[in-house]
Design an enzyme around this catalytic site. Structure first.
Site, PDB file in Angstrom:
ATOM      1  CG  ASP A  73      -0.205  -0.042   2.530  1.00 24.97           C
ATOM      2  OD1 ASP A  73       1.044  -0.044   2.513  1.00 24.97           O
ATOM      3  OD2 ASP A  73      -0.876  -0.074   3.582  1.00 24.97           O
ATOM      4  N   GLY A  74       2.182   1.126  -0.088  1.00 25.91           N
ATOM      5  CA  GLY A  74       3.058   2.308  -0.170  1.00 25.91           C
ATOM      6  C   GLY A  74       3.641   2.725   1.173  1.00 25.91           C
ATOM      7  CD  GLU A  75       0.689   2.238   6.027  1.00 26.80           C
ATOM      8  OE1 GLU A  75       1.145   1.344   6.765  1.00 26.80           O
ATOM      9  OE2 GLU A  75      -0.410   2.793   6.206  1.00 26.80           O
ATOM     10  CG  HIS A 113      16.380  29.886   6.936  1.00 24.19           C
ATOM     11  ND1 HIS A 113      17.035  30.351   5.818  1.00 24.19           N
ATOM     12  CD2 HIS A 113      15.382  30.761   7.192  1.00 24.19           C
ATOM     13  CE1 HIS A 113      16.444  31.454   5.400  1.00 24.19           C
ATOM     14  NE2 HIS A 113      15.443  31.725   6.219  1.00 24.19           N
ATOM     15  CE  LYS A 150      18.625  36.724  -1.538  1.00 24.77           C
ATOM     16  NZ  LYS A 150      19.107  35.336  -1.426  1.00 24.77           N
ATOM     17  NE  ARG A 178      14.471  34.778  -1.877  1.00 24.42           N
ATOM     18  CZ  ARG A 178      14.919  34.031  -2.893  1.00 24.42           C
ATOM     19  NH1 ARG A 178      14.181  33.864  -3.980  1.00 24.42           N
ATOM     20  NH2 ARG A 178      16.092  33.452  -2.836  1.00 24.42           N
TER      21      ARG A 178
HETATM   22  C1  R5P Z   1      18.472  33.055   1.522  1.00 27.04           C
HETATM   23  O1  R5P Z   1      18.125  33.477   2.603  1.00 27.04           O
HETATM   24  C2  R5P Z   1      19.496  31.983   1.430  1.00 27.04           C
HETATM   25  O2  R5P Z   1      20.655  32.365   2.106  1.00 27.04           O
HETATM   26  C3  R5P Z   1      19.846  31.642  -0.016  1.00 27.04           C
HETATM   27  O3  R5P Z   1      20.438  32.784  -0.626  1.00 27.04           O
HETATM   28  C4  R5P Z   1      18.639  31.234  -0.804  1.00 27.04           C
HETATM   29  O4  R5P Z   1      17.913  30.242  -0.139  1.00 27.04           O
HETATM   30  C5  R5P Z   1      19.080  30.724  -2.176  1.00 27.04           C
HETATM   31  O5  R5P Z   1      17.944  30.390  -2.912  1.00 27.04           O
HETATM   32  P1  R5P Z   1      17.980  30.352  -4.493  1.00 27.04           P
HETATM   33  O6  R5P Z   1      19.082  29.415  -4.908  1.00 27.04           O
HETATM   34  O7  R5P Z   1      16.613  29.816  -4.839  1.00 27.04           O
HETATM   35  O8  R5P Z   1      18.193  31.740  -4.975  1.00 27.04           O
END
Ligand code: R5P
Length: 292
Positions: free
Chosen positions: A35-37, A125, A185, A187
Site C-alpha cells: 500500500d506504499g507505507e 536557516h 539582495k 527577493r
Molecule cells: C536566503 O536566505 C538563502 O541564504 C539563499 O540565498 C537562498 O535560499 C538561495 O535560494 P535560491 O538558490 O533559490 O536563490
C-alpha cells in the site's frame, strides 16, 4: 558509539563513523508495503549503546524515515540516541507570515527531538530553531569544510550574496585571512532576486578571484544573478560555494554556465559535493553530545 545512516545520508553517515574512529556503522533495511507505507528495520546490537542516527530531511519521505528510525533505535534498546540532521528541511518557514500558517521549522524540530537525547544539525536557516527541539541541540557549520577546500585555491575576496550571510562570510574570511563583502539582495518572489553591488566596495574587483558563499543553493537564482553582476565588474574568476546544495531543476547547469567552479558540502548528495562536514559533526558529537 554506533552510527546508522538513513537513506538520505548514507555516505555522510559513513564518513562520520570514520571520524569517530571507525565506529560500528550500519544502514537500515528499508522497503515499501504494497500500500506504499514504509517498512524498515535496524540491525546490529544496539541494546545499551549510544547510537548516532544521520538523516537529512530534504523530502517528506526523509522525515518519515527519520521518525521511524528514531523509534526503531529506541525499540532496539539504545542507551542514548543522538540525531544528526545535516540538512534540516522546512527550516525556512520559521515564522507565521500569514494567519493560518504553521511555524513549520518549530513543528518539525519538536517532533524530531521527541525521541532524541540530543540533536545536531548544520547551518540552520535561523539559529533560534535550535530552541524548538526541546532537547540539547547543536549547530555545526559548513564554513570550515568549505574553507579547508578554498585554502588550496587562489582566492582574493569572499562575497556574500546578501546581508543575511554576513556572519558566515566574515567567519570564512577570518579563517582564510581574506577580505569580504556583501551584495545587496532584494527577493522578488521564491524564484527571482535582484542584486546590486554595494557603494562601499573594499577593493576594485577587476581581475580578482571571487568566491560567492551562501548557506543554501535552491533554485540557483541568487548565485546566477550574483555571478552575472560580478562579471560586469570584470572579475578574473568566480567560484560559488554553499553548505546545502539542493540544486532544484536545472540550477546546477545554470550556475555552471556563469561560474568557474561550484562547491558544496555533503549535507545533501549532489554533483558539487566536494567538502565534507563529517569532521565538524563528529567534533560536536564527541565534545557536546557525549558528556550529556
Ligand atoms: C536566503 O536566505 C538563502 O541564504 C539563499 O540565498 C537562498 O535560499 C538561495 O535560494 P535560491 O538558490 O533559490 O536563490
Amino acid at each position: 558509539m554506533h552510527v546508522i545512516g538513513g537513506t538520505a545520508s548514507t555516505a555522510l553517515a559513513e564518513r562520520v563513523s570514520r571520524e569517530l574512529g571507525n565506529a560500528p556503522f550500519g544502514i537500515p533495511f528499508v522497503k515499501r508495503f504494497p500500500d506504499g507505507e514504509l517498512y524498515l528495520r535496524v540491525g546490529g546490537r544496539l541494546e545499551g549503546e549510544d547510537v548516532v542516527l544521520v538523516q537529512s530531511t530534504r523530502t517528506d519521505q526523509d522525515v518519515l524515515e527519520l521518525l521511524l528510525l528514531e523509534d526503531a533505535i529506541r525499540q532496539a534498546g539504545a542507551r542514548r540516541l543522538f540525531v544528526v540532521v545535516p540538512y534540516f528541511g522546512y527550516a525556512r518557514q520559521d515564522r507565521r507570515f500569514f494567519p493560518g500558517e504553521p511555524v513549520s521549522s518549530s513543528a518539525m524540530a519538536r517532533h524530531v527531538g521527541l525521541d532524541a537525547d540530543a540533536v545536531v544539525t548544520v547551518d540552520l536557516h535561523s539559529p533560534q530553531t535550535l530552541e524548538s527541539f526541546h532537547k540539547p541541540a547543536f549547530e555545526a557549520t559548513g564554513v570550515p569544510a568549505i574553507a579547508r577546500l578554498l585554502r588550496e585555491l587562489p582566492v582574493d575576496i569572499l562575497v556574500s550574496p546578501d546581508k543575511g550571510g554576513v556572519e558566515r562570510v566574515k567567519r570564512m574570511a577570518q579563517i582564510l585571512d581574506k577580505p569580504w563583502m556583501a551584495l545587496e539582495k532584494k527577493r522578488i518572489d521564491s524564484e527571482h532576486v535582484e542584486l546590486q553591488i554595494p557603494p562601499d566596495l573594499p577593493m576594485a574587483l577587476e581581475g580578482k578571484h571571487v568566491v560567492l558563499v551562501d548557506d543554501v543553493i535552491s533554485t540557483g537564482g541568487t548565485i546566477v544573478e550574483g555571478a552575472k553582476l560580478l562579471k560586469k565588474q570584470r572579475v578574473g574568476a568566480i567560484l560559488a560555494a554553499c553548505t546545502h546544495g539542493l540544486f532544484l531543476r536545472d540550477a546546477f547547469e545554470r550556475i555552471k554556465a556563469v561560474t568557474d567552479e561550484l562547491y558544496s558540502t555533503d549535507t545533501l548528495g549532489n554533483p558539487a559535493e566536494k567538502a565534507s562536514v563529517a569532521p565538524d559533526i563528529a567534533q560536536i558529537l564527541v565534545r557536546d553530545c557525549a558528556p550529556i
